[in-house]
Design a protein around this motif. Structure first.
Motif, PDB file in Angstrom:
ATOM      1  N   LEU A 139     -31.409   5.806   6.290  1.00  0.00           N
ATOM      2  CA  LEU A 139     -30.532   6.723   7.004  1.00  0.00           C
ATOM      3  C   LEU A 139     -30.533   8.070   6.296  1.00  0.00           C
ATOM      4  CD1 LEU A 139     -27.501   4.301   7.487  1.00  0.00           C
ATOM      5  CD2 LEU A 139     -29.133   4.981   9.260  1.00  0.00           C
ATOM      6  N   SER A 140     -30.290   9.131   7.052  1.00  0.00           N
ATOM      7  CA  SER A 140     -30.225  10.475   6.490  1.00  0.00           C
ATOM      8  C   SER A 140     -28.831  11.042   6.763  1.00  0.00           C
ATOM      9  CB  SER A 140     -31.298  11.359   7.119  1.00  0.00           C
ATOM     10  OG  SER A 140     -31.289  12.644   6.533  1.00  0.00           O
ATOM     11  N   PHE A 141     -28.105  11.430   5.714  1.00  0.00           N
ATOM     12  CA  PHE A 141     -26.707  11.819   5.894  1.00  0.00           C
ATOM     13  C   PHE A 141     -26.177  12.508   4.647  1.00  0.00           C
ATOM     14  CE2 PHE A 141     -26.993   7.692   3.980  1.00  0.00           C
ATOM     15  CZ  PHE A 141     -26.042   7.708   2.985  1.00  0.00           C
ATOM     16  N   ARG A 142     -25.002  13.103   4.789  1.00  0.00           N
ATOM     17  CA  ARG A 142     -24.235  13.637   3.663  1.00  0.00           C
ATOM     18  C   ARG A 142     -22.926  12.847   3.600  1.00  0.00           C
ATOM     19  NH1 ARG A 142     -23.885  18.473   5.229  1.00  0.00           N
ATOM     20  NH2 ARG A 142     -25.640  19.295   3.989  1.00  0.00           N
ATOM     21  N   LEU A 143     -22.665  12.209   2.460  1.00  0.00           N
ATOM     22  CA  LEU A 143     -21.444  11.428   2.262  1.00  0.00           C
ATOM     23  C   LEU A 143     -20.584  12.125   1.219  1.00  0.00           C
ATOM     24  CD1 LEU A 143     -19.602   8.899   2.400  1.00  0.00           C
ATOM     25  CD2 LEU A 143     -21.169   7.791   0.775  1.00  0.00           C
ATOM     26  N   THR A 144     -19.343  12.433   1.610  1.00  0.00           N
ATOM     27  CA  THR A 144     -18.389  13.084   0.713  1.00  0.00           C
ATOM     28  C   THR A 144     -17.187  12.167   0.534  1.00  0.00           C
ATOM     29  OG1 THR A 144     -19.060  15.265   1.521  1.00  0.00           O
ATOM     30  CG2 THR A 144     -16.970  15.131   0.331  1.00  0.00           C
ATOM     31  N   THR A 145     -16.760  11.962  -0.705  1.00  0.00           N
ATOM     32  CA  THR A 145     -15.623  11.083  -0.976  1.00  0.00           C
ATOM     33  C   THR A 145     -14.591  11.797  -1.845  1.00  0.00           C
ATOM     34  OG1 THR A 145     -16.617  10.109  -2.969  1.00  0.00           O
ATOM     35  CG2 THR A 145     -17.096   9.038  -0.854  1.00  0.00           C
ATOM     36  N   TYR A 146     -13.359  11.279  -1.769  1.00  0.00           N
ATOM     37  CA  TYR A 146     -12.272  11.817  -2.587  1.00  0.00           C
ATOM     38  C   TYR A 146     -11.229  10.716  -2.749  1.00  0.00           C
ATOM     39  CZ  TYR A 146      -8.884  15.109  -4.517  1.00  0.00           C
ATOM     40  OH  TYR A 146      -8.019  15.764  -5.360  1.00  0.00           O
ATOM     41  N   VAL A 147     -10.655  10.597  -3.954  1.00  0.00           N
ATOM     42  CA  VAL A 147      -9.611   9.601  -4.215  1.00  0.00           C
ATOM     43  C   VAL A 147      -8.411  10.312  -4.826  1.00  0.00           C
ATOM     44  CG1 VAL A 147      -9.032   7.419  -5.343  1.00  0.00           C
ATOM     45  CG2 VAL A 147     -11.389   7.860  -4.615  1.00  0.00           C
ATOM     46  N   THR A 174       0.830  -1.204   0.000  1.00  0.00           N
ATOM     47  CA  THR A 174       0.000   0.000   0.000  1.00  0.00           C
ATOM     48  C   THR A 174       0.864   1.253   0.000  1.00  0.00           C
ATOM     49  OG1 THR A 174      -0.256  -0.315   2.409  1.00  0.00           O
ATOM     50  CG2 THR A 174      -2.063  -1.008   0.992  1.00  0.00           C
ATOM     51  N   LEU A 175       0.311   2.320  -0.591  1.00  0.00           N
ATOM     52  CA  LEU A 175       1.031   3.555  -0.849  1.00  0.00           C
ATOM     53  C   LEU A 175       0.403   4.737  -0.118  1.00  0.00           C
ATOM     54  CD1 LEU A 175       1.305   3.246  -4.746  1.00  0.00           C
ATOM     55  CD2 LEU A 175       2.945   2.415  -3.042  1.00  0.00           C
ATOM     56  N   SER A 176       1.141   5.841  -0.085  1.00  0.00           N
ATOM     57  CA  SER A 176       0.651   7.072   0.524  1.00  0.00           C
ATOM     58  C   SER A 176      -0.261   7.841  -0.428  1.00  0.00           C
ATOM     59  CB  SER A 176       1.825   7.946   0.967  1.00  0.00           C
ATOM     60  OG  SER A 176       2.701   8.175  -0.133  1.00  0.00           O
ATOM     61  N   LEU A 177      -1.137   7.130  -1.085  1.00  0.00           N
ATOM     62  CA  LEU A 177      -2.240   7.675  -1.878  1.00  0.00           C
ATOM     63  C   LEU A 177      -3.496   7.029  -1.323  1.00  0.00           C
ATOM     64  CD1 LEU A 177      -0.660   7.257  -5.431  1.00  0.00           C
ATOM     65  CD2 LEU A 177      -0.890   9.404  -4.178  1.00  0.00           C
ATOM     66  N   PHE A 178      -4.555   7.811  -1.122  1.00  0.00           N
ATOM     67  CA  PHE A 178      -5.678   7.321  -0.339  1.00  0.00           C
ATOM     68  C   PHE A 178      -7.022   7.593  -0.995  1.00  0.00           C
ATOM     69  CE2 PHE A 178      -2.212   8.263   2.566  1.00  0.00           C
ATOM     70  CZ  PHE A 178      -2.178   7.151   3.389  1.00  0.00           C
ATOM     71  N   ALA A 179      -8.010   6.813  -0.538  1.00  0.00           N
ATOM     72  CA  ALA A 179      -9.425   7.122  -0.760  1.00  0.00           C
ATOM     73  C   ALA A 179      -9.987   7.587   0.575  1.00  0.00           C
ATOM     74  CB  ALA A 179     -10.176   5.892  -1.257  1.00  0.00           C
ATOM     75  N   TYR A 180     -10.771   8.665   0.545  1.00  0.00           N
ATOM     76  CA  TYR A 180     -11.309   9.270   1.761  1.00  0.00           C
ATOM     77  C   TYR A 180     -12.838   9.250   1.727  1.00  0.00           C
ATOM     78  CZ  TYR A 180      -6.619  11.387   1.754  1.00  0.00           C
ATOM     79  OH  TYR A 180      -5.251  11.591   1.706  1.00  0.00           O
ATOM     80  N   HIS A 214     -33.216  13.259   4.074  1.00  0.00           N
ATOM     81  CA  HIS A 214     -32.728  13.101   2.705  1.00  0.00           C
ATOM     82  C   HIS A 214     -31.274  12.663   2.749  1.00  0.00           C
ATOM     83  CE1 HIS A 214     -31.184  17.157   3.427  1.00  0.00           C
ATOM     84  NE2 HIS A 214     -30.398  17.005   2.381  1.00  0.00           N
ATOM     85  N   ILE A 215     -30.744  12.322   1.566  1.00  0.00           N
ATOM     86  CA  ILE A 215     -29.377  11.829   1.427  1.00  0.00           C
ATOM     87  C   ILE A 215     -28.655  12.692   0.403  1.00  0.00           C
ATOM     88  CG2 ILE A 215     -27.946   9.884   0.656  1.00  0.00           C
ATOM     89  CD1 ILE A 215     -30.247   8.036   1.561  1.00  0.00           C
ATOM     90  N   GLU A 216     -27.432  13.093   0.731  1.00  0.00           N
ATOM     91  CA  GLU A 216     -26.603  13.820  -0.219  1.00  0.00           C
ATOM     92  C   GLU A 216     -25.311  13.037  -0.455  1.00  0.00           C
ATOM     93  OE1 GLU A 216     -25.854  17.866   0.752  1.00  0.00           O
ATOM     94  OE2 GLU A 216     -27.935  18.266   1.358  1.00  0.00           O
ATOM     95  N   LEU A 217     -25.004  12.789  -1.720  1.00  0.00           N
ATOM     96  CA  LEU A 217     -23.779  12.091  -2.100  1.00  0.00           C
ATOM     97  C   LEU A 217     -22.927  13.036  -2.933  1.00  0.00           C
ATOM     98  CD1 LEU A 217     -25.295   8.658  -3.227  1.00  0.00           C
ATOM     99  CD2 LEU A 217     -24.505   9.315  -0.942  1.00  0.00           C
ATOM    100  N   TYR A 218     -21.649  13.137  -2.579  1.00  0.00           N
ATOM    101  CA  TYR A 218     -20.781  14.083  -3.266  1.00  0.00           C
ATOM    102  C   TYR A 218     -19.404  13.464  -3.475  1.00  0.00           C
ATOM    103  CZ  TYR A 218     -18.139  18.400  -4.177  1.00  0.00           C
ATOM    104  OH  TYR A 218     -17.326  19.365  -4.730  1.00  0.00           O
ATOM    105  N   ALA A 219     -19.039  13.205  -4.724  1.00  0.00           N
ATOM    106  CA  ALA A 219     -17.700  12.743  -5.076  1.00  0.00           C
ATOM    107  C   ALA A 219     -16.883  13.977  -5.437  1.00  0.00           C
ATOM    108  CB  ALA A 219     -17.757  11.763  -6.236  1.00  0.00           C
TER     109      ALA A 219
END
Length: 340
Positions: A96-104, A35-41, A51-56
């Protein structure tokens, strides 16, 4: 409260492709990865509104969804929706009600296991929020099932386990989707030398790994002798790589990578192409002793082993191809979760 997670991307050093069914079921597979120092968050913020909010964030994609127990997984952000559907089905049994934010840190199709690592990170964020009693094998297996079974995405089994466990691992793959992760205790100066000599090069191309993997699977099912023998050799490559790393015979790694590069091209037709072959041969003429196309092949990242100080000549020789070199470090920690 905010519930966060991060999981590391990986490079496959040897044995790649032998973790894919039906080869792994019939012959048993073996892979060595790091594994490397590059990540998925992933970050989850519970919402009071229903409501649900999804944000890439890395892709600029955003969806607002109704608060229901299951969402169709076609279209945008299917990985995010797929994890949510499974969490509700297996654990909460209510919306479930939430905001999910991701980054790769790397683009899709890079060959570093981005999709699987992102799924692991999202599962980790939900586990942190909901206090789910999941161990490392549980999280990796759940991520694998979401991606391969629920979403029907073609691929192997190594990525989810690499992202969850972290470090340098020799992994074994058996029938019934059984996976055994063997962490390797490698002396730090061996890893430092490997890190110094192993270049991570993005070819400025990407590929759809599912097409290559489907052909690889067909070759096994149709008993294509050349393809199956190539996979046997790649499994042997993983054993050779493990021994070289543990015993500190670091400069043998280039030759072991080259051995694998020659055999992997026989697994499926799309693994290499004239452009990638030209990059590889140019790097070898400049001093690299071996390398490989990361992931299923076809594009994305390559790793190139450059002994001594040849890395600088190789970097200069590859400038005309328009790709880019990426700095990295090997990391031992796998999936990490926390709350703020």
């Amino acid at each position: 409260m905010m519930y966060r997670s991060k999981a590391p991307l990986r490079i496959g050093l040897a044995g790649g492709g032998t973790d894919v069914s039906p080869y792994a079921d019939l012959y048993h597979g073996a892979v060595l990865n790091a594994t490397l120092s590059l990540f998925a968050y992933a970050s989850i913020e519970p919402l009071h509104e229903s409501h649900i909010e999804l944000y890439a964030a890395d892709r600029g994609q955003h969806l607002s969804l109704s608060c229901v127990a299951e969402h169709p997984v076609d279209g945008e952000l299917q990985l995010l929706k797929g994890v949510y559907n499974r969490i509700v089905k297996d654990f909460t049994h209510q919306p479930l009600s939430f905001r999910l934010t991701t980054y790769v840190d790397a683009p899709p199709g890079s060959g570093l296991g981005t999709s699987s690592t992102l799924v692991v990170a999202i599962v980790g964020a939900f586990a942190e929020w909901l206090k789910l009693p999941l161990g490392e094998y549980d999280i990796a297996r759940l991520a694998y099932e979401i991606e391969r079974h629920d979403l029907g995405m073609a691929g192997g089994r190594q990525d989810q386990y690499a992202a969850t466990f972290g470090g340098v691992n020799f992994m074994e793959f058996y029938a019934d989707e059984k996976v055994i992760v063997n962490p390797l205790r490698i002396r730090q100066h061996y890893l430092d030398e490997l890190e110094n000599n192993l270049l991570l090069y993005h070819t400025a191309t990407s590929r759809l790994s599912s097409i290559i993997i489907e052909e690889q699977k067909r070759n096994v099912m149709q008993k294509n002798t050349a393809s199956i023998e190539a996979m046997h050799q790649l499994k042997e490559q993983a054993i050779l790589m493990k021994e070289a790393l543990l015993k500190g015979r670091i400069d043998e790694i280039g030759e072991i990578l080259d051995f694998g590069f020659q055999h992997k091209r026989r697994m499926a037709s799309g693994i290499s192409n004239p452009q990638l072959d030209e990059i590889y041969e140019t790097a070898k003429k400049a001093g690299a002793t071996g390398g490989k196309i990361s992931g299923a092949g076809g594009g994305g990242f390559m790793i190139l082993y450059c002994p001594g100080n040849t890395r600088y000549r190789v970097m200069e020789a590859l400038k005309p191809f328009g790709g880019s070199f990426h700095k990295y470090q090997f990391v031992q920690q796998g999936l990490t979760t926390w709350s703020i």
